[in-house]
Design a protein around this motif. Sequence first.
Motif, PDB file in Angstrom:
ATOM      1  N   ALA B 221       0.831  -1.204   0.000  1.00  0.00           N
ATOM      2  CA  ALA B 221       0.000   0.000   0.000  1.00  0.00           C
ATOM      3  C   ALA B 221       0.865   1.254   0.000  1.00  0.00           C
ATOM      4  N   ILE B 222       1.939   1.241   0.785  1.00  0.00           N
ATOM      5  CA  ILE B 222       2.796   2.426   0.844  1.00  0.00           C
ATOM      6  C   ILE B 222       3.495   2.647  -0.499  1.00  0.00           C
ATOM      7  N   MET B 223       3.969   1.553  -1.092  1.00  0.00           N
ATOM      8  CA  MET B 223       4.609   1.680  -2.404  1.00  0.00           C
ATOM      9  C   MET B 223       3.620   2.196  -3.439  1.00  0.00           C
ATOM     10  N   VAL B 224       2.403   1.654  -3.419  1.00  0.00           N
ATOM     11  CA  VAL B 224       1.415   2.062  -4.415  1.00  0.00           C
ATOM     12  C   VAL B 224       1.000   3.517  -4.198  1.00  0.00           C
ATOM     13  N   ALA B 225       0.891   3.938  -2.927  1.00  0.00           N
ATOM     14  CA  ALA B 225       0.565   5.346  -2.664  1.00  0.00           C
ATOM     15  C   ALA B 225       1.662   6.241  -3.230  1.00  0.00           C
ATOM     16  N   GLY B 226       2.916   5.836  -3.036  1.00  0.00           N
ATOM     17  CA  GLY B 226       4.026   6.637  -3.544  1.00  0.00           C
ATOM     18  C   GLY B 226       4.119   6.629  -5.050  1.00  0.00           C
ATOM     19  N   ARG B 227       3.847   5.454  -5.654  1.00  0.00           N
ATOM     20  CA  ARG B 227       3.990   5.346  -7.105  1.00  0.00           C
ATOM     21  C   ARG B 227       2.754   5.857  -7.834  1.00  0.00           C
ATOM     22  N   SER B 228       1.593   5.279  -7.459  1.00  0.00           N
ATOM     23  CA  SER B 228       0.401   5.485  -8.277  1.00  0.00           C
ATOM     24  C   SER B 228      -0.482   6.608  -7.760  1.00  0.00           C
ATOM     25  N   GLY B 229      -0.612   6.725  -6.423  1.00  0.00           N
ATOM     26  CA  GLY B 229      -1.415   7.817  -5.879  1.00  0.00           C
ATOM     27  C   GLY B 229      -0.857   9.148  -6.339  1.00  0.00           C
ATOM     28  N   SER B 230       0.476   9.301  -6.254  1.00  0.00           N
ATOM     29  CA  SER B 230       1.099  10.555  -6.683  1.00  0.00           C
ATOM     30  C   SER B 230       0.938  10.739  -8.182  1.00  0.00           C
ATOM     31  N   ALA B 231       1.053   9.635  -8.938  1.00  0.00           N
ATOM     32  CA  ALA B 231       0.916   9.749 -10.395  1.00  0.00           C
ATOM     33  C   ALA B 231      -0.490  10.205 -10.763  1.00  0.00           C
ATOM     34  N   VAL B 346       0.408  21.816  -8.353  1.00  0.00           N
ATOM     35  CA  VAL B 346       0.510  20.400  -8.717  1.00  0.00           C
ATOM     36  C   VAL B 346       1.430  19.685  -7.737  1.00  0.00           C
ATOM     37  N   GLY B 347       2.582  20.305  -7.469  1.00  0.00           N
ATOM     38  CA  GLY B 347       3.534  19.694  -6.546  1.00  0.00           C
ATOM     39  C   GLY B 347       2.957  19.567  -5.142  1.00  0.00           C
ATOM     40  N   ARG B 348       2.271  20.622  -4.687  1.00  0.00           N
ATOM     41  CA  ARG B 348       1.739  20.620  -3.331  1.00  0.00           C
ATOM     42  C   ARG B 348       0.687  19.535  -3.170  1.00  0.00           C
ATOM     43  N   GLN B 349      -0.236  19.451  -4.146  1.00  0.00           N
ATOM     44  CA  GLN B 349      -1.304  18.464  -4.037  1.00  0.00           C
ATOM     45  C   GLN B 349      -0.747  17.046  -4.142  1.00  0.00           C
ATOM     46  N   THR B 350       0.310  16.860  -4.935  1.00  0.00           N
ATOM     47  CA  THR B 350       0.898  15.530  -5.069  1.00  0.00           C
ATOM     48  C   THR B 350       1.477  15.069  -3.741  1.00  0.00           C
ATOM     49  N   THR B 351       2.213  15.980  -3.085  1.00  0.00           N
ATOM     50  CA  THR B 351       2.743  15.640  -1.763  1.00  0.00           C
ATOM     51  C   THR B 351       1.610  15.264  -0.833  1.00  0.00           C
ATOM     52  N   ARG B 352       0.550  16.091  -0.856  1.00  0.00           N
ATOM     53  CA  ARG B 352      -0.575  15.862   0.032  1.00  0.00           C
ATOM     54  C   ARG B 352      -1.228  14.508  -0.250  1.00  0.00           C
ATOM     55  N   ALA B 353      -1.326  14.150  -1.523  1.00  0.00           N
ATOM     56  CA  ALA B 353      -1.963  12.881  -1.888  1.00  0.00           C
ATOM     57  C   ALA B 353      -1.205  11.718  -1.267  1.00  0.00           C
TER      58      ALA B 353
END
Lengths: 266, 377
Positions: B221-231, B346-353
């Motif tokens: 889940a953590i990997m997917v949040a970092g890879r796909s949630g941010s994408a 875009v950067g801010r929301q990505t971090t937040r995601a």
Amino acid sequence: MDPHRDRDPPIIRIRDLTTRFGAQVIHENLDLDIRAREVIGIVGGSGTGKSVLLREIVGLMRPASGRIEVFGQDTAALDDAGWRALQRRWGLLFQDGALFSSLTVAQNVEVPLKEHSNLSHALRRDLVGIKLALAGLPPEAANKYPSELSGGMRKRAGLARALALDPEILFLDEPTAGLDPIGASRFDDLIGQLQRALGLTVVMITHDLDSLYAICDRVAVLTGKRVKLGTIEALLREPDPWIQDYFNGPRGRAAANTAVRLESID
Amino acid sequence: MPSETPWVEAKEHAGTLLLALGGPWITQRIGAQAEALGATPHGDARRVELDMAAVEAMDTAGAWLVIKTVKHFRALGLEADIIGASAATAGLIETVAKTDSPGLPAPAPENALIAVIVRLGAATFFVGREARDLTNFLGHTVVILFRLAVRPWRLRWTALFSQLEQTGLNALPIVGLISFLIGVVLAYQGADQLARFGAQIFTVNLVAVGVLREMAILLTAIMVAGRSGSAFTAQIGTMTVNEEVDAMRAIGLDPMEVLVAPRVLALVVAMPLLTFYADIMGLLGGAVMATAVLDISFVRFARQLSEAVSLWSFWIGILKAPIFGFIIALVGCYEGLKVSRSAESVGRQTTRAVVEGVFLVIVLDAMFSIMFSYLKI
């Protein structure tokens, strides 16, 4: 017009410029001379490489071959210090202003001053105020962020930033695109005034025929991978079909008529 | 000889202070000395003259200093004039004087204490609003998913499969590697502690329960949040900046259906598959370590495994996966649609995601643990 001007060395001199994207040739053996203190309009159909030419002059892109001299210096031969010195002598206005979105308008204009001068903070603030006023922005705009401004205001703020270091050459990429006709003609007037008051050389890409007639001394038409440069009257005698269509099309004629009417009123 | 910096010479003669300016009065050369022009002592003089004859170059910065000096002396009740200016210099000074900039309005001053309280309040409100909007978005997404379940032909199947490839298939190497290493770490640390009681064989239990119930699913889940949630946030956010999302709405396409639904469904499907794969890789890592340091053969490891864990341990991990996938995709898409029209946002929301995605996953995981312990499974 200054009669000796033709004999002065050109401020920008381009020789045998060739640009390629893969197999596609954009410019081929293009020559262009721009004199000091004149307003040049660059026109051409889509894909003829107007923006590319501008980006090559200011060093954001490298041509495949050819020589570009600005203020008599070959830009390809410059080292880093030379580039920095050169960059201080021109200002660039991008199409939509290209303001830094995380900074206020005032901070945007201050960036080049901070980077390239030793002025005190107070004097920098004064100068920012002057540049904003020169670009026709109200003082309230200073503390706003670019996202809070209209398109026309963003262009004016971009112009104020381009003027920050009192450049000798001002490059404008479609300064009136996206402005309403009244805003566009005000922007033309503004550029004309600044050009006269500050003694600028202005190189502007434009599609706006009214701008060409209103403020450009000469027009550079990109056609057939090269440039045809001249006054509008001279270009009208060119047999090139694109030039004929451009200036003699319905919009070209309308702009010419407006220009004649304005002159007779003056 | 051209001088490097601007200079001033002050002479007082018969009640007139003559300031002779020379050199380049331009932005890059002006320093503290030139800026002090206005502070020149005027003694008993009743009249000030600024002689510009020796000025080699002047730009708006120089012109402004001259104007400021003239204004300063006039404010003191003296006469002040500019003499000997060339036509160009005089014109420039006139242009700058005409802007008559009243100075920039200073940003409103802040009381530090009040500023802290204001920020605290704003942040609290923000968290509350974010929770409300995210719940709202959850409801909206569920409605859209039900609508698609009734009319499955409206689902963007191409987008769904493309997202499945990006979020599932392409994540296999990194998810596999991390799970394998976690299996190794658990086995090694467990063996070390359990050896004290001579109970090395229970390392297998530790690895099996740890990997199957918690580690595989959490790390995936953590990997997917970092890879796909941010994408998701970056993709949808960039589309928002380019007004593509508005264009979709204007054409009559629902971004929830076109953008959000395929991404949410893709993660709901991909997460259990990735977790299953992570289970296998984690157990494999444990088994390799057990063989290498504990002399527990693969066969013994497998036999112990079947005694150590019930099938429930496996199902608990797998059951959590689609829920976590749903949450990660939901937060990713929500933050993407909340991007305003600037690159910074875009950067801010990505971090937040990513932060919110990981946070919610771990909160949910804790709640699941409590729930399962009540249910005694």
